[in-house]
Design an enzyme around this catalytic site. Structure first.
Site, PDB file in Angstrom:
ATOM      1  N   LYS A 190      73.267 -56.689  85.800  1.00  0.00           N
ATOM      2  CA  LYS A 190      74.321 -56.203  85.133  1.00  0.00           C
ATOM      3  C   LYS A 190      75.800 -56.052  85.900  1.00  0.00           C
ATOM      4  O   LYS A 190      76.825 -55.891  85.181  1.00  0.00           O
ATOM      5  CB  LYS A 190      74.135 -54.695  84.448  1.00  0.00           C
ATOM      6  CG  LYS A 190      73.002 -54.576  83.502  1.00  0.00           C
ATOM      7  CD  LYS A 190      73.866 -55.014  82.253  1.00  0.00           C
ATOM      8  CE  LYS A 190      72.900 -55.279  81.055  1.00  0.00           C
ATOM      9  NZ  LYS A 190      72.567 -56.565  80.767  1.00  0.00           N
TER      10      LYS A 190
ATOM     11  N   HIS B  17      69.539 -69.043  78.144  1.00  0.00           N
ATOM     12  CA  HIS B  17      67.968 -68.753  78.323  1.00  0.00           C
ATOM     13  C   HIS B  17      67.631 -67.710  77.248  1.00  0.00           C
ATOM     14  O   HIS B  17      68.578 -66.576  76.924  1.00  0.00           O
ATOM     15  CB  HIS B  17      67.719 -67.783  79.594  1.00  0.00           C
ATOM     16  CG  HIS B  17      67.495 -68.728  80.865  1.00  0.00           C
ATOM     17  ND1 HIS B  17      66.818 -68.500  81.990  1.00  0.00           N
ATOM     18  CD2 HIS B  17      67.693 -70.342  81.030  1.00  0.00           C
ATOM     19  CE1 HIS B  17      66.750 -69.399  82.885  1.00  0.00           C
ATOM     20  NE2 HIS B  17      67.334 -70.424  82.130  1.00  0.00           N
TER      21      HIS B  17
ATOM     22  N   PRO C 186      70.524 -54.762  91.275  1.00  0.00           N
ATOM     23  CA  PRO C 186      70.597 -56.042  90.780  1.00  0.00           C
ATOM     24  C   PRO C 186      69.460 -56.388  89.586  1.00  0.00           C
ATOM     25  O   PRO C 186      69.733 -57.244  89.010  1.00  0.00           O
ATOM     26  CB  PRO C 186      70.532 -56.979  91.682  1.00  0.00           C
ATOM     27  CG  PRO C 186      69.987 -56.375  92.885  1.00  0.00           C
ATOM     28  CD  PRO C 186      70.390 -54.948  92.791  1.00  0.00           C
TER      29      PRO C 186
ATOM     30  N   TYR D 284      69.459 -55.835  78.157  1.00  0.00           N
ATOM     31  CA  TYR D 284      69.447 -57.106  79.064  1.00  0.00           C
ATOM     32  C   TYR D 284      70.370 -58.006  78.402  1.00  0.00           C
ATOM     33  O   TYR D 284      71.195 -58.527  79.437  1.00  0.00           O
ATOM     34  CB  TYR D 284      68.068 -57.691  79.149  1.00  0.00           C
ATOM     35  CG  TYR D 284      67.987 -58.577  80.401  1.00  0.00           C
ATOM     36  CD1 TYR D 284      67.622 -58.005  81.631  1.00  0.00           C
ATOM     37  CD2 TYR D 284      68.422 -60.113  80.262  1.00  0.00           C
ATOM     38  CE1 TYR D 284      67.483 -59.101  82.633  1.00  0.00           C
ATOM     39  CE2 TYR D 284      68.152 -60.963  81.263  1.00  0.00           C
ATOM     40  CZ  TYR D 284      67.808 -60.293  82.455  1.00  0.00           C
ATOM     41  OH  TYR D 284      67.677 -61.269  83.626  1.00  0.00           O
TER      42      TYR D 284
ATOM     43  N   TYR E 160      60.354 -61.720  86.429  1.00  0.00           N
ATOM     44  CA  TYR E 160      60.310 -60.422  87.220  1.00  0.00           C
ATOM     45  C   TYR E 160      58.939 -60.035  87.399  1.00  0.00           C
ATOM     46  O   TYR E 160      58.144 -59.710  86.419  1.00  0.00           O
ATOM     47  CB  TYR E 160      60.981 -59.394  86.415  1.00  0.00           C
ATOM     48  CG  TYR E 160      62.531 -59.768  86.170  1.00  0.00           C
ATOM     49  CD1 TYR E 160      63.102 -60.505  85.348  1.00  0.00           C
ATOM     50  CD2 TYR E 160      63.643 -58.975  86.820  1.00  0.00           C
ATOM     51  CE1 TYR E 160      64.386 -60.677  84.787  1.00  0.00           C
ATOM     52  CE2 TYR E 160      64.829 -59.315  86.805  1.00  0.00           C
ATOM     53  CZ  TYR E 160      65.463 -60.018  85.843  1.00  0.00           C
ATOM     54  OH  TYR E 160      66.666 -60.164  85.617  1.00  0.00           O
TER      55      TYR E 160
HETATM   56  P1  RFL Z   1      83.414 -58.424  94.406  1.00  0.00           P
HETATM   57  O1  RFL Z   1      82.711 -59.609  93.939  1.00  0.00           O
HETATM   58  O2  RFL Z   1      82.804 -57.654  95.480  1.00  0.00           O
HETATM   59  O3  RFL Z   1      84.977 -58.910  94.674  1.00  0.00           O
HETATM   60  C1  RFL Z   1      85.787 -57.791  95.492  1.00  0.00           C
HETATM   61  C2  RFL Z   1      87.025 -58.792  96.069  1.00  0.00           C
HETATM   62  O4  RFL Z   1      87.745 -57.565  96.689  1.00  0.00           O
HETATM   63  C3  RFL Z   1      88.039 -58.095  98.070  1.00  0.00           C
HETATM   64  N1  RFL Z   1      88.414 -56.958  99.158  1.00  0.00           N
HETATM   65  C4  RFL Z   1      89.687 -56.796  99.241  1.00  0.00           C
HETATM   66  N2  RFL Z   1      90.805 -57.533  99.053  1.00  0.00           N
HETATM   67  C5  RFL Z   1      91.956 -56.757  99.755  1.00  0.00           C
HETATM   68  N3  RFL Z   1      92.020 -55.854 100.487  1.00  0.00           N
HETATM   69  C6  RFL Z   1      90.852 -54.979 100.556  1.00  0.00           C
HETATM   70  N4  RFL Z   1      91.035 -53.934 101.355  1.00  0.00           N
HETATM   71  C7  RFL Z   1      89.696 -55.447 100.173  1.00  0.00           C
HETATM   72  N5  RFL Z   1      88.546 -54.928 100.247  1.00  0.00           N
HETATM   73  C8  RFL Z   1      87.680 -55.668  99.590  1.00  0.00           C
HETATM   74  C9  RFL Z   1      86.622 -58.642  98.644  1.00  0.00           C
HETATM   75  O5  RFL Z   1      86.889 -59.444  99.720  1.00  0.00           O
HETATM   76  C10 RFL Z   1      86.297 -59.459  97.171  1.00  0.00           C
HETATM   77  O6  RFL Z   1      86.699 -60.678  97.294  1.00  0.00           O
HETATM   78  O7  RFL Z   1      83.796 -57.387  93.290  1.00  0.00           O
HETATM   79  P2  RFL Z   1      84.048 -57.378  91.635  1.00  0.00           P
HETATM   80  O8  RFL Z   1      85.039 -58.624  91.481  1.00  0.00           O
HETATM   81  O9  RFL Z   1      84.008 -56.224  91.166  1.00  0.00           O
HETATM   82  O10 RFL Z   1      82.585 -58.352  91.129  1.00  0.00           O
HETATM   83  C11 RFL Z   1      81.506 -57.640  91.005  1.00  0.00           C
HETATM   84  C12 RFL Z   1      80.191 -58.698  91.299  1.00  0.00           C
HETATM   85  O11 RFL Z   1      80.431 -59.204  92.508  1.00  0.00           O
HETATM   86  C13 RFL Z   1      79.105 -57.604  91.382  1.00  0.00           C
HETATM   87  O12 RFL Z   1      78.787 -56.737  90.374  1.00  0.00           O
HETATM   88  C14 RFL Z   1      77.614 -58.765  90.985  1.00  0.00           C
HETATM   89  O13 RFL Z   1      77.573 -59.902  92.126  1.00  0.00           O
HETATM   90  C15 RFL Z   1      76.311 -57.951  91.067  1.00  0.00           C
HETATM   91  N6  RFL Z   1      75.225 -58.710  90.774  1.00  0.00           N
HETATM   92  C16 RFL Z   1      74.768 -59.149  89.749  1.00  0.00           C
HETATM   93  N7  RFL Z   1      75.435 -58.913  88.520  1.00  0.00           N
HETATM   94  C17 RFL Z   1      75.334 -59.569  87.483  1.00  0.00           C
HETATM   95  O14 RFL Z   1      75.882 -59.383  86.374  1.00  0.00           O
HETATM   96  N8  RFL Z   1      74.069 -60.445  87.213  1.00  0.00           N
HETATM   97  C18 RFL Z   1      73.374 -60.652  88.412  1.00  0.00           C
HETATM   98  O15 RFL Z   1      72.399 -61.565  87.965  1.00  0.00           O
HETATM   99  C19 RFL Z   1      73.613 -60.191  89.466  1.00  0.00           C
HETATM  100  N9  RFL Z   1      72.827 -60.293  90.675  1.00  0.00           N
HETATM  101  C20 RFL Z   1      74.317 -59.232  92.104  1.00  0.00           C
HETATM  102  C21 RFL Z   1      73.366 -59.915  91.707  1.00  0.00           C
HETATM  103  C22 RFL Z   1      74.702 -58.546  93.113  1.00  0.00           C
HETATM  104  C23 RFL Z   1      74.023 -58.847  94.182  1.00  0.00           C
HETATM  105  N10 RFL Z   1      74.423 -58.620  95.722  1.00  0.00           N
HETATM  106  C24 RFL Z   1      74.357 -59.416  96.845  1.00  0.00           C
HETATM  107  C25 RFL Z   1      74.967 -57.249  95.746  1.00  0.00           C
HETATM  108  C26 RFL Z   1      72.358 -60.283  93.047  1.00  0.00           C
HETATM  109  C27 RFL Z   1      72.804 -59.668  94.245  1.00  0.00           C
HETATM  110  C28 RFL Z   1      71.986 -60.054  95.221  1.00  0.00           C
HETATM  111  C1  PHB Z   2      70.114 -64.165  90.256  1.00  0.00           C
HETATM  112  O1  PHB Z   2      70.057 -65.325  89.946  1.00  0.00           O
HETATM  113  O2  PHB Z   2      70.706 -64.010  91.333  1.00  0.00           O
HETATM  114  C2  PHB Z   2      69.510 -62.779  89.605  1.00  0.00           C
HETATM  115  C3  PHB Z   2      69.152 -63.139  88.490  1.00  0.00           C
HETATM  116  C4  PHB Z   2      68.913 -61.955  87.871  1.00  0.00           C
HETATM  117  C5  PHB Z   2      68.867 -60.648  88.395  1.00  0.00           C
HETATM  118  C6  PHB Z   2      69.378 -60.459  89.486  1.00  0.00           C
HETATM  119  C7  PHB Z   2      69.659 -61.611  90.188  1.00  0.00           C
HETATM  120  O3  PHB Z   2      68.263 -59.600  87.684  1.00  0.00           O
END
Ligand code: RFL
Ligand code: PHB
Length: 389
Positions: free
Chosen positions: A296, A72, A292, A384, A200
Site C-alpha cells: 500500500k 494481475h 509492505p 488489496y 504470499y
Molecule cells: P520516498 O520514496 O522515501 O522518497 C522520499 C525522497 O525524499 C528524499 N529526502 C530528502 N530530500 C531533501 N532533503 C531531505 N532532508 C530529505 N530527506 C529525504 C529521499 O532521498 C527520497 O528520494 O517516499 P515517497 O515518495 O513518499 O514514496 C513512498 C514509497 O517509496 C513507499 O511507500 C513504498 O516503497 C512502500 N512499499 C510498497 N508500496 C506499495 O504501494 N506497493 C508495494 O508493493 C510496496 N513494496 C515498499 C515495498 C517499501 C519497501 N521498503 C524497502 C520500505 C517493499 C519494500 C521492501
Molecule cells: C514487491 O514486489 O516488491 C512487493 C509486492 C507485494 C508486496 C510487497 C512488495 O506486498
C-alpha cells in the site's frame, strides 16, 4: 530563486506532485538530498492499485507502465500446507498492475527533464522556514553555497526520515506507531518468476513472498530477524529458506541465480496527524508508513498527492482555500483504511516471537475465513486492489 510550490524529495510522491501541478500550470522546484542515480538504485514497491495506474495515466506518465507492466487479476495466499487463489476480477471486478517503483520514478524523472522542470539533486541541509506565515522559504546548500527558495507552499514529500515532518513543532503533531519485531529480507534476481501471480506464504518458519518485476526479473522476500544482516544471508541460504516456506510445487518450480540486489527492511506502521501545518503539507512516507504486506505504501503516496494537487489547483485557479483546509482530513481517511489493511495482512501472515499456539490457530482461522466466506475474500480483494476514494 522563487517558485509557487517547493517540493522536498524526489521520490514518487514529490515527482508525481510536480507533474500534477505542472498540468495545472503551477510552478514547482524539487529539492532532493540524494543523487538521481541513488534514488533510482532503491528497490521498493511493485504493486499498483487501479487508481494509481489511472492517476499515472491521467497525469500523462503511464505509457511505459501500460506497455511493460503486468496486469494481475489475483494472488495466491498459502498457509502451512493449504493454498488458495483469490480472483480479484471475480471478487471485485478490479485488478492490480505489477510495475516497479524504480520504473515509475525513472518515468517521472525523464518526464520532468523533458518538460524542463527544475529538480535540484544533492541539495544538502534543506531547512524549512516560516511555513506558519504567509511567505515561507526553504534554504539548502549545494557545492558549499547556501541557496534560498521562496515559495507560496512547501510540500514535504521527503519520506519517513525527511526533514519536513521533523520541522513541525512537537506540540502541533500527533504520531501513532507500531514497530513489528521482524524485518523483510528482499532479493532481486534475473530469473523468470516462480508463478504468474504473487504468492504470499505463512509458514511455521516465517512469512515469504514471491513477487516479480517483469517476465524475466523476480523479487522474493523472507521474514527475517531484526538483528539479521545482509552479510549473514548468502544467496544459497536465502534460496534454501525461501524454498522451505513456499510449498513443494513452488519450490520445485523456483529458478534461482545470483542476487542483483539484497536488502533488509524493518516493518512499521506509522501515521502523523494532521498533514497540514499552515503552508506546509506532508505527503507519502513523510506522513505515514505501512508494513509492505498489503502493498500500500506507494499507492498511498500517489493518492495523497492526487488530493493535494487538486487542493492546490483549487487555491490557484478558484482562489478557494477549502481544498487545502480539507486536505489532511481527506487524505487521512484513506490512510487509516490502508493502515488497517496492512496491519491485518501482516498480523495474519507473520510469525511473531512468543506467539502462542492459540494465536497461530487464530491466524489459521483468519485464513480459513478468507477461503470459505466470499464476503471476507471480497473485503480483502477490495482493500488489496484499492477501494474507490
Ligand atoms: P520516498 O520514496 O522515501 O522518497 C522520499 C525522497 O525524499 C528524499 N529526502 C530528502 N530530500 C531533501 N532533503 C531531505 N532532508 C530529505 N530527506 C529525504 C529521499 O532521498 C527520497 O528520494 O517516499 P515517497 O515518495 O513518499 O514514496 C513512498 C514509497 O517509496 C513507499 O511507500 C513504498 O516503497 C512502500 N512499499 C510498497 N508500496 C506499495 O504501494 N506497493 C508495494 O508493493 C510496496 N513494496 C515498499 C515495498 C517499501 C519497501 N521498503 C524497502 C520500505 C517493499 C519494500 C521492501
Ligand atoms: C514487491 O514486489 O516488491 C512487493 C509486492 C507485494 C508486496 C510487497 C512488495 O506486498
Amino acid at each position: 530563486m522563487a517558485t509557487q510550490v517547493a517540493i522536498i524529495g524526489a521520490g514518487p510522491a514529490g515527482l508525481l506532485l510536480g507533474r500534477l501541478l505542472a498540468n495545472l500550470g503551477i510552478a514547482t522546484v524539487i529539492l532532493e538530498q540524494r543523487s538521481r542515480a541513488y534514488v533510482l538504485g532503491r528497490i521498493r514497491a511493485g504493486v499498483l492499485e487501479d487508481l494509481t495506474r489511472a492517476a499515472l495515466n491521467r497525469a500523462g506518465v503511464g505509457a511505459r507502465m501500460e506497455a511493460e507492466g503486468l496486469a494481475h487479476a489475483g494472488i495466491e495466499i498459502r498457509f502451512d500446507d493449504a493454498a488458495a487463489r483469490f480472483d480479484f476480477q471475480a471478487l471485485v471486478g478490479r485488478e492490480v498492475m505489477v510495475y516497479g517503483q524504480t520504473e515509475i520514478t525513472r518515468d517521472l524523472m525523464d518526464d520532468r527533464d523533458a518538460a524542463g522542470l527544475e529538480t535540484i539533486y544533492e541539495a544538502e541541509g534543506v531547512a524549512l522556514h516560516d511555513f506558519d506565515r504567509s511567505r515561507p522559504y526553504v534554504t539548502y546548500q549545494r557545492d558549499g553555497v547556501t541557496h534560498r527558495l521562496d515559495c507560496d507552499f512547501i510540500a514535504g514529500c521527503d519520506g519517513y526520515h525527511g526533514v519536513s515532518r521533523a520541522s513541525v513543532p512537537a506540540g502541533a503533531i500527533e504520531t501513532f506507531e507500531r514497530v513489528y519485531p521482524f524485518g523483510w529480507l528482499g532479493v532481486l534476481v534475473d530469473q523468470p518468476p516462480v508463478a504468474p501471480e504473487l504468492i504470499y506464504a505463512s509458514h511455521p518458519r516465517g512469512f515469504a513472498l514471491c513477487s516479480m518485476r517483469s517476465a524475466r526479473r523476480s523479487r522474493y522476500y523472507v521474514q527475517c530477524d531484526l538483528s539479521d544482516t545482509v552479510a549473514a544471508w548468502s544467496d544459497a541460504r536465502f534460496w534454501d529458506e525461501l524454498r522451505r516456506r513456499i510449498g513443494p510445487e513452488a519450490a520445485e518450480a523456483l529458478r534461482t541465480g545470483p542476487s542483483i540486489e539484497k536488502s533488509i527492511a524493518p516493518l512499521r506502521s506509522f501515521v502523523a496527524e494532521p498533514l497540514r501545518f499552515g503552508r506546509l503539507f506532508l505527503a507519502g512516507d513523510a506522513a505515514h508508513i505501512v508494513p509492505p504486506t498489503g502493498a500500500k505504501g506507494l499507492n498511498l503516496a500517489v493518492s495523497d498527492v492526487c488530493t493535494l494537487s487538486a487542493a492546490l489547483g483549487e487555491y490557484y485557479t478558484e482562489q478557494s482555500t477549502a481544498g487545502i483546509e480539507g486536505y489532511s482530513a481527506r487524505a487521512l481517511q484513506r490512510i487509516w483504511k490502508a493502515e488497517r489493511f496492512s496491519w491485518w495482512m501482516t498480523t495474519m501472515l507473520h510469525q511473531f516471537p512468543e506467539m502462542s499456539p492459540f494465536e497461530r490457530r487464530l491466524q489459521r482461522a483468519e485464513f480459513d475465513q478468507l477461503v470459505t466466506v466470499r464476503a471476507a475474500a471480497q473485503a480483502m480483494a477490495d482493500s488489496y486492489t484499492g477501494p474507490p476514494i
